[in-house]
Scaffold this active site. Structure first.
Site, mmCIF file in Angstrom:
data_model
loop_
_atom_site.group_PDB
_atom_site.id
_atom_site.type_symbol
_atom_site.label_atom_id
_atom_site.label_comp_id
_atom_site.label_asym_id
_atom_site.label_seq_id
_atom_site.Cartn_x
_atom_site.Cartn_y
_atom_site.Cartn_z
ATOM 1 N N LEU A 1 -17.027 -3.896 1.959
ATOM 2 C CA LEU A 1 -18.033 -3.015 1.342
ATOM 3 C C LEU A 1 -17.945 -3.084 -0.184
ATOM 4 O O LEU A 1 -18.497 -2.226 -0.872
ATOM 5 C CB LEU A 1 -17.838 -1.575 1.841
ATOM 6 C CG LEU A 1 -18.155 -1.374 3.333
ATOM 7 C CD1 LEU A 1 -17.764 0.027 3.795
ATOM 8 C CD2 LEU A 1 -19.638 -1.634 3.619
ATOM 9 N N LYS B 1 -24.486 4.211 -1.284
ATOM 10 C CA LYS B 1 -24.466 5.642 -1.642
ATOM 11 C C LYS B 1 -24.130 5.868 -3.108
ATOM 12 O O LYS B 1 -24.150 7.000 -3.568
ATOM 13 C CB LYS B 1 -23.473 6.374 -0.751
ATOM 14 C CG LYS B 1 -22.099 5.789 -0.935
ATOM 15 C CD LYS B 1 -21.017 6.489 -0.211
ATOM 16 C CE LYS B 1 -19.716 5.857 -0.645
ATOM 17 N NZ LYS B 1 -18.560 6.399 0.009
ATOM 18 N N TYR C 1 0.861 -1.183 0.000
ATOM 19 C CA TYR C 1 0.000 0.000 0.000
ATOM 20 C C TYR C 1 0.903 1.241 0.000
ATOM 21 O O TYR C 1 1.446 1.646 1.025
ATOM 22 C CB TYR C 1 -0.953 0.030 1.202
ATOM 23 C CG TYR C 1 -1.816 -1.201 1.355
ATOM 24 C CD1 TYR C 1 -2.054 -2.058 0.282
ATOM 25 C CD2 TYR C 1 -2.397 -1.527 2.574
ATOM 26 C CE1 TYR C 1 -2.833 -3.198 0.426
ATOM 27 C CE2 TYR C 1 -3.185 -2.661 2.721
ATOM 28 C CZ TYR C 1 -3.384 -3.490 1.653
ATOM 29 O OH TYR C 1 -4.155 -4.617 1.807
ATOM 30 N N SER D 1 -2.829 -14.859 3.362
ATOM 31 C CA SER D 1 -3.883 -14.164 2.619
ATOM 32 C C SER D 1 -3.860 -14.612 1.162
ATOM 33 O O SER D 1 -2.789 -14.879 0.610
ATOM 34 C CB SER D 1 -3.634 -12.652 2.713
ATOM 35 O OG SER D 1 -4.612 -11.945 1.993
ATOM 36 N N TYR E 1 -11.716 -9.262 3.315
ATOM 37 C CA TYR E 1 -11.364 -7.947 2.762
ATOM 38 C C TYR E 1 -12.344 -7.574 1.653
ATOM 39 O O TYR E 1 -13.078 -8.419 1.159
ATOM 40 C CB TYR E 1 -9.902 -7.874 2.330
ATOM 41 C CG TYR E 1 -9.445 -8.623 1.093
ATOM 42 C CD1 TYR E 1 -9.783 -8.194 -0.188
ATOM 43 C CD2 TYR E 1 -8.618 -9.724 1.208
ATOM 44 C CE1 TYR E 1 -9.317 -8.852 -1.308
ATOM 45 C CE2 TYR E 1 -8.150 -10.397 0.095
ATOM 46 C CZ TYR E 1 -8.507 -9.958 -1.175
ATOM 47 O OH TYR E 1 -8.050 -10.614 -2.278
HETATM 48 P P1 NAP Z 1 -13.881 -1.864 1.301
HETATM 49 O O1 NAP Z 1 -13.633 -1.929 2.751
HETATM 50 O O2 NAP Z 1 -14.809 -2.837 0.692
HETATM 51 O O3 NAP Z 1 -14.425 -0.407 0.898
HETATM 52 C C1 NAP Z 1 -13.848 0.725 1.448
HETATM 53 C C2 NAP Z 1 -14.417 1.959 0.765
HETATM 54 O O4 NAP Z 1 -15.806 2.063 1.026
HETATM 55 C C3 NAP Z 1 -13.815 3.238 1.324
HETATM 56 O O5 NAP Z 1 -12.569 3.520 0.747
HETATM 57 C C4 NAP Z 1 -14.885 4.244 0.973
HETATM 58 O O6 NAP Z 1 -14.787 4.510 -0.428
HETATM 59 C C5 NAP Z 1 -16.146 3.441 1.236
HETATM 60 N N1 NAP Z 1 -16.638 3.548 2.626
HETATM 61 C C6 NAP Z 1 -16.046 3.107 3.750
HETATM 62 N N2 NAP Z 1 -16.808 3.327 4.817
HETATM 63 C C7 NAP Z 1 -17.933 3.925 4.384
HETATM 64 C C8 NAP Z 1 -19.110 4.412 5.001
HETATM 65 N N3 NAP Z 1 -19.291 4.304 6.321
HETATM 66 N N4 NAP Z 1 -20.073 4.965 4.242
HETATM 67 C C9 NAP Z 1 -19.900 5.067 2.926
HETATM 68 N N5 NAP Z 1 -18.805 4.624 2.262
HETATM 69 C C10 NAP Z 1 -17.832 4.066 2.988
HETATM 70 O O7 NAP Z 1 -12.528 -1.935 0.446
HETATM 71 P P2 NAP Z 1 -11.004 -1.868 0.812
HETATM 72 O O8 NAP Z 1 -10.694 -0.704 1.670
HETATM 73 O O9 NAP Z 1 -10.264 -1.995 -0.449
HETATM 74 O O10 NAP Z 1 -10.771 -3.189 1.655
HETATM 75 C C11 NAP Z 1 -10.695 -3.189 3.070
HETATM 76 C C12 NAP Z 1 -9.292 -3.410 3.535
HETATM 77 O O11 NAP Z 1 -8.912 -4.767 3.254
HETATM 78 C C13 NAP Z 1 -8.214 -2.587 2.800
HETATM 79 O O12 NAP Z 1 -8.158 -1.261 3.242
HETATM 80 C C14 NAP Z 1 -6.987 -3.398 3.075
HETATM 81 O O13 NAP Z 1 -6.490 -3.102 4.361
HETATM 82 C C15 NAP Z 1 -7.530 -4.832 3.023
HETATM 83 N N6 NAP Z 1 -7.309 -5.515 1.718
HETATM 84 C C16 NAP Z 1 -6.570 -6.650 1.700
HETATM 85 C C17 NAP Z 1 -6.357 -7.321 0.513
HETATM 86 C C18 NAP Z 1 -5.520 -8.568 0.496
HETATM 87 O O14 NAP Z 1 -5.067 -8.983 -0.587
HETATM 88 N N7 NAP Z 1 -5.293 -9.189 1.633
HETATM 89 C C19 NAP Z 1 -6.916 -6.848 -0.685
HETATM 90 C C20 NAP Z 1 -7.688 -5.690 -0.630
HETATM 91 C C21 NAP Z 1 -7.904 -5.040 0.577
HETATM 92 P P3 NAP Z 1 -15.342 5.858 -1.136
HETATM 93 O O15 NAP Z 1 -15.195 6.980 -0.153
HETATM 94 O O16 NAP Z 1 -14.486 6.001 -2.344
HETATM 95 O O17 NAP Z 1 -16.767 5.568 -1.498
#
Ligand code: NAP
Length: 310
Positions: free
Chosen positions: A208, A216, A59, A157, A205
């Site tokens: 959302l 939204k 990241y 992972s 992961y």
């Molecule tokens: P996610 O949690 O599915 O979505 C996060 C996005 O949703 C935010 O950036 C924001 O985007 C929106 N959001 C978050 N809270 C909200 C709320 N309360 N109301 C409205 N919108 C909201 O996706 P992610 O962040 O990619 O995944 C979660 C975490 O998993 C990552 O941060 C990372 O640490 C981890 N991850 C791990 C892997 C792996 O290979 N192990 C891969 C991917 C991710 P907007 O503001 O743009 O709408």
């Protein structure tokens, strides 16, 4: 009463609502990120009891770990935080390859310790499997680091079930992190039976679906980041997904909650999921996601939500 839950058979106790930090300094994933806002996201999380931070070498690369390190140092609260990070990505001739060799993983832990400005990492994951290293050897290297006190728990992972079984041959894997959300539930059949039987905590992961499940987005939205290529965001599929999300709104409104909270509460109601790590781009999203803890879903609602996204 503590809201903290234990992650699998590890000795880590976390707020079930953690913080995904791929948008904290994750310049290679999201363009135009403001690092000060990213640091404020982390500060807000820690100030409000969200102690479980999920980061990774890739990241940024490196910047997410570095910014978290700066905030932890500034707040002076290392012991309150439970920091998870990951490694496997290696740059060779400007291309990314995966490396799970003991030498690479041990060096990665040392590098992460420096970036995070700490002398231990709570949870260290092998981020992706490589093609060559026997998985029990890779995990064996992490077990040595655990015995030395450099890491406290071991995660893997993006492993297949076979790779996970090989990795856990000696019973050392504490946590599995994989993609799982209402739009992609394949882990339920493929991974959950094994993780539940072996007391391995499953951390989903993309809970959302990168924001799609937060209730939204509208049909006309255009994305210029990693979402532009994701299948859930394409044409008819995107519209169908938004229609399903809309069916959650009455459930959320009846609870005076938001769609995102209902979605996140649904994961915590699944056996084998102790904690989740929704990502946040703004401090307000951190505060909003913490409200998930106030949402109680009934058995009927859990079943109904599952059916909407069958
Ligand atoms: P996610 O949690 O599915 O979505 C996060 C996005 O949703 C935010 O950036 C924001 O985007 C929106 N959001 C978050 N809270 C909200 C709320 N309360 N109301 C409205 N919108 C909201 O996706 P992610 O962040 O990619 O995944 C979660 C975490 O998993 C990552 O941060 C990372 O640490 C981890 N991850 C791990 C892997 C792996 O290979 N192990 C891969 C991917 C991710 P907007 O503001 O743009 O709408």
């Amino acid at each position: 009463m503590s809201i903290h839950v234990k992650l699998g058979k590890s000795d880590l106790y976390v707020n079930p609502i953690g913080l995904g930090t791929n948008a904290v300094g994750g310049h290679n994933l999201y363009p135009n990120l403001d690092e000060e806002v990213g640091k404020e996201v982390v500060r807000t999380a820690l100030t409000h009891g969200m102690n479980f931070l999920d980061t990774a070498f890739i990241y940024g690369p490196k910047r997410s770990e570095e910014l978290i390190g700066e905030v932890i140092q500034e707040m002076g609260n290392r012991q309150e935080a439970v920091i998870a990070t990951k490694a496997a990505h290696k740059f060779v001739d400007n291309k990314v390859v995966f490396d799970n060799s003991p030498t690479f993983l041990k060096q990665s832990v040392e590098d992460s310790l420096l970036r995070l400005k700490t002398d231990y990492i709570d949870l260290f994951y092998i981020h992706y499997p490589d093609e060559h290293t026997p998985k029990y050897e890779a995990v064996g290297a992490l077990k040595e680091l655990k015995d030395e006190g450099k890491i406290r728990a071991i995660g893997v992972s993006n492993f297949s079930l076979e790779q996970l079984k090989e990795a856990n041959k000696d019973g050392y894997v504490d946590v599995f992190q994989g993609e799982y959300n209402l739009l992609n539930r394949s882990a339920e059949k493929e991974i959950f039976p094994y993780t539940i039987e072996n007391q391995i905590s499953f951390i989903p992961y993309f809970p959302l679906a990168s924001g799609l499940l937060a209730g939204k987005y509208t049909k006309d939205m255009v994305f210029n980041d990693l979402r532009a290529k994701k299948p859930h965001f394409q044409g008819e599929a995107f519209i169908r997904n938004l229609e399903k999300v809309e069916q959650l709104r009455p459930i959320a409104e009846a609870k005076n909650a938001e769609v995102a909270h209902v979605v996140l509460a649904w994961y915590l109601a699944q056996a084998g999921i102790d904690a989740i790590i929704p990502g946040a781009k703004k401090p307000e999203q951190v505060l909003s996601n913490l409200k998930t803890l106030d949402v109680q879903l009934t058995e009927d609602e859990i079943v109904r939500i599952g059916e909407i996204f069958q």
